[in-house]
Enzyme design. Structure first.
Site, short mmCIF file in Angstrom:
data_model
loop_
_atom_site.label_atom_id
_atom_site.label_comp_id
_atom_site.label_asym_id
_atom_site.label_seq_id
_atom_site.Cartn_x
_atom_site.Cartn_y
_atom_site.Cartn_z
CE1 TYR A 142 4.39 -0.72 -3.72
CE2 TYR A 142 2.71 0.91 -3.23
CZ TYR A 142 3.60 0.33 -4.12
OH TYR A 142 3.68 0.80 -5.41
CG ASP A 237 1.14 -8.57 -2.06
OD1 ASP A 237 1.10 -7.32 -2.05
OD2 ASP A 237 1.90 -9.22 -2.81
CE LYS A 265 8.82 -6.74 -4.62
NZ LYS A 265 9.46 -5.48 -5.03
P1 KE4 Z 1 5.24 -3.76 -8.52
O1 KE4 Z 1 4.01 -3.17 -9.17
O2 KE4 Z 1 6.21 -2.68 -8.04
O3 KE4 Z 1 5.91 -4.83 -9.38
O4 KE4 Z 1 4.79 -4.57 -7.23
C1 KE4 Z 1 4.03 -3.90 -6.25
C2 KE4 Z 1 4.17 -4.64 -4.93
C3 KE4 Z 1 3.13 -5.45 -4.52
N1 KE4 Z 1 3.20 -6.13 -3.34
C4 KE4 Z 1 4.30 -6.05 -2.55
C5 KE4 Z 1 4.33 -6.82 -1.27
C6 KE4 Z 1 5.40 -5.24 -2.94
O5 KE4 Z 1 6.49 -5.18 -2.14
C7 KE4 Z 1 5.34 -4.52 -4.16
C8 KE4 Z 1 6.48 -3.63 -4.62
N2 KE4 Z 1 7.56 -3.48 -3.71
C9 KE4 Z 1 8.35 -2.26 -3.80
C10 KE4 Z 1 9.43 -2.37 -2.72
N3 KE4 Z 1 9.08 -1.67 -1.56
C11 KE4 Z 1 8.91 -2.05 -5.16
C12 KE4 Z 1 9.97 -0.98 -5.24
C13 KE4 Z 1 9.44 0.30 -5.86
O6 KE4 Z 1 8.27 0.64 -5.62
O7 KE4 Z 1 10.23 0.94 -6.59
#
Ligand code: KE4
Length: 425
Positions: A142, A237, A265
Site C-alpha cells: 500500500y 516507499d 510517519k
Molecule cells: P498516508 O497518506 O496515510 O500518510 O501514507 C500512505 C502510506 C504510504 N506508504 C506506506 C508504506 C504506508 O504504510 C502508508 C500508510 N500506512 C497506513 C498503515 N497501514 C496508514 C494507516 C491508515 O491508513 O489509517
C-alpha cells in the site's frame, strides 16, 4: 453503553463510518473502536478511561512513545511563533540536511504533508524523468490512496491492474502493472517484455500493509539490477520503514541505493509530514526547477518540522535502534513461546521496531501466503488482547510497532496477556 460506543454512534452521524481513516473502524475485527482521550509513552487511555499498551503508535510515528516531552516542547515553542507561513523557513533546511545525512541516497528532498502525497509525486517524477507511462507495484503493498496506486492484480501474469476502489476510472490504472511480492521470475519476465516502457517500480522494502513481509535477498537485488539495466526508477516507499527498521531505513539493511525514496510517519514525529527525495538529477525535474509540478500549502509546516527535527535528533542517539530492536525481539519471542505452549499454529517476525504475528505455522512471504493465515483466529486473539488492555492493529494485514517507551515490564505484561489470550482461543 460505554462512552466509546456512544462516541462511535455520534461520530457516525457526521463522519462516514465514524472515522477519518477506514482501518480505525474495526471493520475487519468487529466491535467498537476505542476513542483515544489521551496518550503518554507506550500507553493511551480510551473514552472509558481504560489504559492500553499501544502497539500501533499512530501506525508508526510514535517511535519515542506518545507525547515525548522534548517533542511537545518543540511543537509548543514553534506554535508560539505562528502555525504556518507559506514561505520558506530555516527549520525546513535543517530537517532536509538531517534527512540527507541519515539517508545518503536522498541527495535532494522535498517535504509534503502525507505519505500519499509523497508516493503520488515520486511516481509523477519518475514518469516525467523517464518519459515513460508504465509503473510496477506489488500486490499487498500500500502506498497511499492516489488513483494509479489503487489497483489490484488482474488475472494472468503480465496484466495491468484493475481499480481496487470505486471511483477510479479503468483508464487511470491501465499503466499500472501489479506483480507478486518476492516473485523474481515474474519480475524478470516483465522487464524482458516491457523493460523500456517501465517508468518506475515502487515497493515497500519490508512490506507492512499485508502484515510484515520480508523481501528475499534475490528479490531485492533483482529489483535494483533490472531497474538499472532498463533505465527504470527504483522507488523505495519507506513511509513505514524509514527510521523504523533501522536509522538508515530498509535501504541501509538491504545495502541498496534506490533512485527515489519516500518517507513519512516517524519523520514528522506524529505531525502531518512526509518526504520524497533521491538522485539530484531526478529531483531537478520537479517544479520550480523542472516541468514536473508539485505544490502544497502546508508543505514544510513549522510545527511538523519542529516535531520531526526533535524526533530525528532523539532517535539518532547511539544505540537507539539496537535497543528498539531488542524490545521487539523480546516481545515477539515471548508471544511466540506462549503460542507454542498453547500448541497453536502461530508464527512471528520482527525487523527493528516493527513486528508481525501470523496465525499460520510458517512466516508468510507473499500476499498469497499471508492471506491464507487464519483470520478468524486473529480476530479472536485481537479481542482477547484488547480485553487484557493490549492494543494491537485491528487487522490481520497490518504490522505492529514498538516504541522506545515500551518498558521491559510492558513487554512482559503483553506476553502474560498473550498467554491468557491464547488459552481462550
Ligand atoms: P498516508 O497518506 O496515510 O500518510 O501514507 C500512505 C502510506 C504510504 N506508504 C506506506 C508504506 C504506508 O504504510 C502508508 C500508510 N500506512 C497506513 C498503515 N497501514 C496508514 C494507516 C491508515 O491508513 O489509517
Amino acid at each position: 453503553m460505554s462512552r466509546n460506543a456512544e462516541l462511535f454512534e455520534r461520530a457516525k452521524l457526521s463522519i462516514p463510518g465514524g472515522v477519518n481513516s477506514p482501518v480505525r473502524a474495526f471493520g475487519s475485527v468487529g466491535g467498537t473502536p476505542r476513542f483515544v482521550q489521551r496518550a503518554q509513552g507506550a500507553y493511551f487511555w480510551d473514552a472509558d478511561d481504560k489504559k492500553f499498551i499501544d502497539y500501533i503508535g499512530s501506525w508508526g510515528p510514535a517511535i519515542l512513545g506518545h507525547a515525548h516531552p522534548e517533542v511537545i516542547a518543540a511543537v509548543q515553542a514553534a506554535a508560539a511563533n505562528g502555525l504556518s507561513y507559506g514561505a520558506p523557513t530555516e527549520g525546513e533546511i535543517e530537517i532536509a540536511e538531517m534527512i540527507r545525512q541519515l539517508v545518503p541516497s536522498m541527495e535532494q528532498v522535498r517535504l509534503v504533508s502525507s505519505g500519499t502525497e509523497a508516493t503520488m509525486t515520486a511516481i509523477r517524477l519518475a514518469r516525467g524523468f523517464t518519459g515513460r507511462d508504465k509503473i510496477i507495484k506489488f500486490e499487498g503493498c500500500y502506498h497511499g490512496h492516489s488513483d494509479s496506486l489503487l489497483v489490484k492484480a488482474g488475472s494472468g501474469l503480465l496484466t495491468f491492474g484493475n481499480p481496487s476502489s470505486a471511483g477510479v476510472p479503468a483508464d487511470f490504472t491501465r499503466h499500472t502493472l501489479v506483480l507478486d511480492y518476492n516473485n523474481v521470475s515474474q519480475l524478470e519476465q516483465t522487464f524482458a517484455e516491457l523493460g523500456d516502457e517501465i517508468a518506475c517500480v515502487i515497493l515497500e522494502p519490508f512490506a507492512g500493509n499485508m502484515n510484515l513481509i520480508r523481501p528475499s535477498e534475490a528479490f531485492v537485488h533483482a529489483l535494483r539490477s533490472l531497474t538499472e539495466k532498463h533505465g527504470a526508477v527504483l522507488i523505495y516507499d519507506e513511509v513505514m520503514t524509514g527510521f523504523r527498521v533501522a536509522l538508515g531505513g530498509a535501504q541501509s539493511l538491504h545495502g541498496i541505493k534506490p533512485d527515489l525514496t519516500t518517507l513519512g510517519k516517524v519523520v514528522g514525529g506524529g505531525m502531518p509530514m512526509a518526504v520524497f527525495g533521491g538522485r539530484a538529477d531526478i529531483m531537478a525535474k520537479i517544479a520550480p526547477l523542472g516541468g514536473v509540478y508539485q505544490a502544497g500549502t502546508l508543505s514544510g509546516n513549522p510545527l511538523a518540522v519542529a516535531a520531526g527535527v526533535t524526533t530525528l535528533r532523539l532517535i539518532s542517539r547511539p544505540g537507539f535502534h539496537e535497543e528498539l530492536t531488542r524490545r521487539s525481539e523480546t516481545l515477539v519471542k515471548g508471544v511466540q513461546a506462549a503460542a507454542n505452549a498453547a500448541g497453536l499454529p502461530f508464527s512471528s517476525d520482527w525487523v527493528g521496531g516493527m513486528f508481525g504475528f501470523y496465525f499460520a505455522p510458517e512466516v508468510p512471504n507473499s500476499y498469497a501466503t499471508v492471506t491464507a493465515c487464519n483470520n478468524d483466529a486473529f480476530k479472536r486473539f485481537f479481542h482477547a488482547m484488547l480485553d487484557e488492555g493490549i492494543y494491537l492493529a485491528p487487522s490481520a494485514y497490518e504490522a505492529g510497532f514498538v516504541s522506545i517507551a515500551h518498558s521491559d515490564e510492558d513487554i512482559q505484561a503483553t506476553i502474560t496477556a498473550a498467554e491468557r489470550a491464547f488459552a481462550r482461543l
